[in-house]
Design an enzyme around this catalytic site. Structure first.
Site, PDB file in Angstrom:
ATOM      1  N   LYS A 135       0.871  -1.171   0.000  1.00  0.00           N
ATOM      2  CA  LYS A 135       0.000   0.000   0.000  1.00  0.00           C
ATOM      3  C   LYS A 135       0.913   1.229   0.000  1.00  0.00           C
ATOM      4  O   LYS A 135       1.521   1.581   1.001  1.00  0.00           O
ATOM      5  CB  LYS A 135      -0.903   0.025   1.228  1.00  0.00           C
ATOM      6  CG  LYS A 135      -1.860   1.207   1.205  1.00  0.00           C
ATOM      7  CD  LYS A 135      -1.654   2.045   2.446  1.00  0.00           C
ATOM      8  CE  LYS A 135      -2.520   3.274   2.446  1.00  0.00           C
ATOM      9  NZ  LYS A 135      -2.051   4.323   1.505  1.00  0.00           N
ATOM     10  N   GLU A 152       9.186   1.630  11.510  1.00  0.00           N
ATOM     11  CA  GLU A 152      10.222   2.665  11.424  1.00  0.00           C
ATOM     12  C   GLU A 152       9.494   4.000  11.421  1.00  0.00           C
ATOM     13  O   GLU A 152       8.809   4.337  10.463  1.00  0.00           O
ATOM     14  CB  GLU A 152      11.066   2.472  10.169  1.00  0.00           C
ATOM     15  CG  GLU A 152      12.457   3.051  10.283  1.00  0.00           C
ATOM     16  CD  GLU A 152      12.488   4.529   9.944  1.00  0.00           C
ATOM     17  OE1 GLU A 152      12.524   5.344  10.896  1.00  0.00           O
ATOM     18  OE2 GLU A 152      12.464   4.874   8.767  1.00  0.00           O
ATOM     19  N   CYS A 180      13.482  10.818   7.425  1.00  0.00           N
ATOM     20  CA  CYS A 180      13.351  10.451   8.847  1.00  0.00           C
ATOM     21  C   CYS A 180      14.676  10.680   9.550  1.00  0.00           C
ATOM     22  O   CYS A 180      14.722  10.831  10.767  1.00  0.00           O
ATOM     23  CB  CYS A 180      12.871   9.030   9.064  1.00  0.00           C
ATOM     24  SG  CYS A 180      12.633   8.083   7.620  1.00  0.00           S
ATOM     25  N   GLU A 239       8.783  16.042  16.026  1.00  0.00           N
ATOM     26  CA  GLU A 239       9.226  15.944  14.638  1.00  0.00           C
ATOM     27  C   GLU A 239       8.403  16.896  13.767  1.00  0.00           C
ATOM     28  O   GLU A 239       7.178  16.819  13.761  1.00  0.00           O
ATOM     29  CB  GLU A 239       9.080  14.513  14.131  1.00  0.00           C
ATOM     30  CG  GLU A 239       9.731  14.329  12.780  1.00  0.00           C
ATOM     31  CD  GLU A 239       9.604  12.916  12.236  1.00  0.00           C
ATOM     32  OE1 GLU A 239       8.495  12.361  12.285  1.00  0.00           O
ATOM     33  OE2 GLU A 239      10.615  12.380  11.754  1.00  0.00           O
TER      34      GLU A 239
HETATM   35  P1  ADP Z   1       3.262  10.333   6.384  1.00  0.00           P
HETATM   36  O1  ADP Z   1       2.981  11.613   7.077  1.00  0.00           O
HETATM   37  O2  ADP Z   1       4.679   9.985   6.215  1.00  0.00           O
HETATM   38  O3  ADP Z   1       2.416  10.100   5.163  1.00  0.00           O
HETATM   39  P2  ADP Z   1       1.589   8.412   7.635  1.00  0.00           P
HETATM   40  O4  ADP Z   1       1.876   7.581   8.838  1.00  0.00           O
HETATM   41  O5  ADP Z   1       0.387   9.267   7.638  1.00  0.00           O
HETATM   42  O6  ADP Z   1       2.884   9.233   7.429  1.00  0.00           O
HETATM   43  O7  ADP Z   1       1.503   7.504   6.352  1.00  0.00           O
HETATM   44  C1  ADP Z   1       2.434   6.483   6.045  1.00  0.00           C
HETATM   45  C2  ADP Z   1       1.700   5.384   5.293  1.00  0.00           C
HETATM   46  O8  ADP Z   1       0.787   4.758   6.195  1.00  0.00           O
HETATM   47  C3  ADP Z   1       0.856   5.882   4.141  1.00  0.00           C
HETATM   48  O9  ADP Z   1       0.894   4.919   3.105  1.00  0.00           O
HETATM   49  C4  ADP Z   1      -0.501   6.012   4.756  1.00  0.00           C
HETATM   50  O10 ADP Z   1      -1.537   5.957   3.822  1.00  0.00           O
HETATM   51  C5  ADP Z   1      -0.533   4.821   5.680  1.00  0.00           C
HETATM   52  N1  ADP Z   1      -1.430   4.922   6.829  1.00  0.00           N
HETATM   53  C6  ADP Z   1      -1.796   6.032   7.501  1.00  0.00           C
HETATM   54  N2  ADP Z   1      -2.631   5.728   8.512  1.00  0.00           N
HETATM   55  C7  ADP Z   1      -2.795   4.381   8.487  1.00  0.00           C
HETATM   56  C8  ADP Z   1      -3.532   3.441   9.281  1.00  0.00           C
HETATM   57  N3  ADP Z   1      -4.271   3.811  10.314  1.00  0.00           N
HETATM   58  N4  ADP Z   1      -3.445   2.143   8.965  1.00  0.00           N
HETATM   59  C9  ADP Z   1      -2.673   1.733   7.944  1.00  0.00           C
HETATM   60  N5  ADP Z   1      -1.983   2.563   7.155  1.00  0.00           N
HETATM   61  C10 ADP Z   1      -2.020   3.865   7.412  1.00  0.00           C
END
Ligand code: ADP
Length: 485
Positions: free
Chosen positions: A173, A246, A280, A377
């Site tokens: 994903k 991570e 990161c 952060e």
């Molecule tokens: P960033 O700010 O780096 O996008 P996120 O943690 O929001 O950090 O997103 C990192 C990845 O995790 C993306 O692919 C996002 O769509 C996915 N993501 C965000 N929230 C969830 C969740 N609750 N469950 C699974 N995947 C998620």
């Protein structure tokens, strides 16, 4: 407008939702394509495909899997220019870094291809006579790989290369900010001969696609790179799976009074403002010795002010845009927080007017270790400078956040270097180079609230496989291990 599909069981298909979303070029705010808004039903199909493909892929001898990985590396090399430009267009980092993103993917596929001839377990002694003991590595099974946007080809490559060589099948994903980079990587995997069902890609929202991957019981392992908040949500909802995490960092660079200041300056500019502060491992805190502070601050501010903002495709650009509007707003919010906390804004601090998600490289002086700008952060080009008196104090401040990813010390004193290497709480410490620049044959990851994963290197193999213990008793009688005595 080009429209891209989901990749399930070796076919490019529409999502069950029938909806699409756009991915924007952050320098222009223009859409680069339409992407499928996958949902739970799509994830379930992808998981079924990965389950069906698992036996055959995991039975293929690892050196043969390695040859597929080598082909992927080769195809990435042939396409490096185009892909590097795509990284810059979809994610925003300047072109040399876009090309670097692709190079990292090439490196990790080459490295992991070689691991196909190793995948070492170990042999060991037995406590009983005529008994042989050893370990082998077995696949985790069906894996969910959830990736962020900041290394839109390299991070999917880190995860898929290790997962593939270990014999897993997977559902990726990608971040909704950079789906095309991940799709292009998967297209290359398809071309290189990764069999149908082994790698599946479902783009779409975190709430549907992401959460289904996290919660689905048929997923045996989950590898996540992203924000702290999401990581915490995943840990609370993932159930029993092999999990890799991570998360963020608040990475310090310590500049001692004996440091080569010109070298430290180059390192800090690169670590704090490269990738617009969105690594990161980006440096967001400089812990600066008071004896060199006045001199160094002048150098730092002068260089920072000269950095040119612009599209990453332009040769004249030093700092590209942030990933999206929310990111510029977040940097802006933290600038206000910093000012309110009493830190002194020396340069930057604003988003320029006009199109694109830009934010001026920003330096705060007079930052105290417990201010929010020194603790949280920001993931943008906002650097906090904290004055230190000596190495002990610097290390205490370096360790005084919840994160522990990368760290660095500039010093010419070997004692300082060794004390820092031992005492800084982080997964990575650099001496006389910035907090960024990990190499793919070494483990990458952090401690504390950064997470507990080690990706890349041999440790990356451990992340994407299980160790299995094997005992072969050739004594011809029942031996009961320790209770025989
Ligand atoms: P960033 O700010 O780096 O996008 P996120 O943690 O929001 O950090 O997103 C990192 C990845 O995790 C993306 O692919 C996002 O769509 C996915 N993501 C965000 N929230 C969830 C969740 N609750 N469950 C699974 N995947 C998620």
């Amino acid at each position: 407008m080009p429209e891209y599909k989901l990749y399930i069981n070796g076919e490019w298909v529409d999502s069950a939702s029938g909806k699409t979303f756009d991915s924007l070029n952050p320098a222009t705010e223009q859409s680069i394509g339409k992407f499928q808004e996958g949902n739970e039903a799509d994830v379930k199909k992808a998981i079924d495909a990965a389950e069906d493909a698992l036996e055959k892929w995991s039975e293929m001898p690892p050196p043969k899997r390695g040859l597929v990985l080598l082909r992927i590396a080769e195809l990435l090399k042939q396409d490096k220019e185009r892909l590097g430009k795509l990284v810059t267009t979809e994610m925003g980092k300047v072109l040399p870094e876009g090309l670097g993103d692709v190079q990292e993917a090439i490196d990790v596929f080459e490295y992991m291809a070689g691991e196909g001839r190793r995948l070492f377990g170990h042999t060991t002694t037995s406590e009983l006579p005529d008994k042989f003991a050893m370990t082998i590595r077995i696949p985790v099974g069906v894996m969910g790989l959830i990736t962020p946007w900041n290394f839109p080809i390299a991070i999917p490559a880190w995860k898929t290369s290790a997962a593939l060589i270990c014999g897993n099948t997977m559902v990726i994903k990608p971040s909704s900010d950079t789906p095309l980079c991940a799709i292009e990587l998967v297209k290359i995997m398809e071309k290189a001969g990764v069999p149908p069902g082994v790698v599946n890609l479902v783009s779409g929202p975190a709430k549907t696609v992401g959460q289904e991957i996290v919660k689905n019981k048929k997923i045996d392992g989950l590898s996540f790179t992203g924000s702290r908040e999401t990581g915490e949500w995943i840990m609370a909802n993932v159930g029993v799976k092999k999990v890799g995490m991570e998360l963020g960092g608040k990475n310090p660079i310590i500049v001692m009074d004996d440091a080569d200041l010109a070298l430290a300056l180059d390192g800090i500019i690169w670590a704090a403002f490269g990738t617009t502060g969105q690594r990161c491992t980006a440096c967001s805190r400089v812990l600066l010795h008071k004896a060199v502070k006045e001199k160094f601050m002048k150098m730092l501010v002068e260089r920072t002010k000269k950095l040119r903002l612009g599209s990453g495709l332009e040769k004249t650009t030093d700092v590209g845009p942030l990933i999206n509007k929310a990111a510029t707003e977040k940097s802006g919010r933290y600038v206000e927080i910093g000012k309110k906390e009493g830190a002194k804004l020396l340069c930057g601090g604003e988003a320029p007017k006009g199109k694109g998600f830009f934010f001026a490289p920003t330096v705060f002086d007079g930052v105290l270790p417990d201010m929010r700008i020194a603790q949280e952060e920001i993931f943008g080009p906002v650097l906090s400078v904290i004055e230190i008196k000596n190495l002990d104090e610097a290390i205490e401040i370096a360790n005084g956040t919840e994160y522990g990813l990368s760290s660095s010390v500039y010093t010419k004193d070997v004692r300082n270097a060794f004390v820092a290497m031992k005492k800084i709480e982080a997964g990575i410490t650099y001496i006389n180079s910035p907090t960024i620049g990990a190499e793919v044959h070494l483990p990458f990851g952090g401690i504390k609230k950064t997470g507990f994963t080690r990706e890349a290197g041999i440790e990356g193999i451990e992340e994407f496989s299980h160790s299995k213990a094997l005992y072969i008793d050739y004594s011809g009688r029942l031996q009961k291990a320790t209770i025989d005595d």
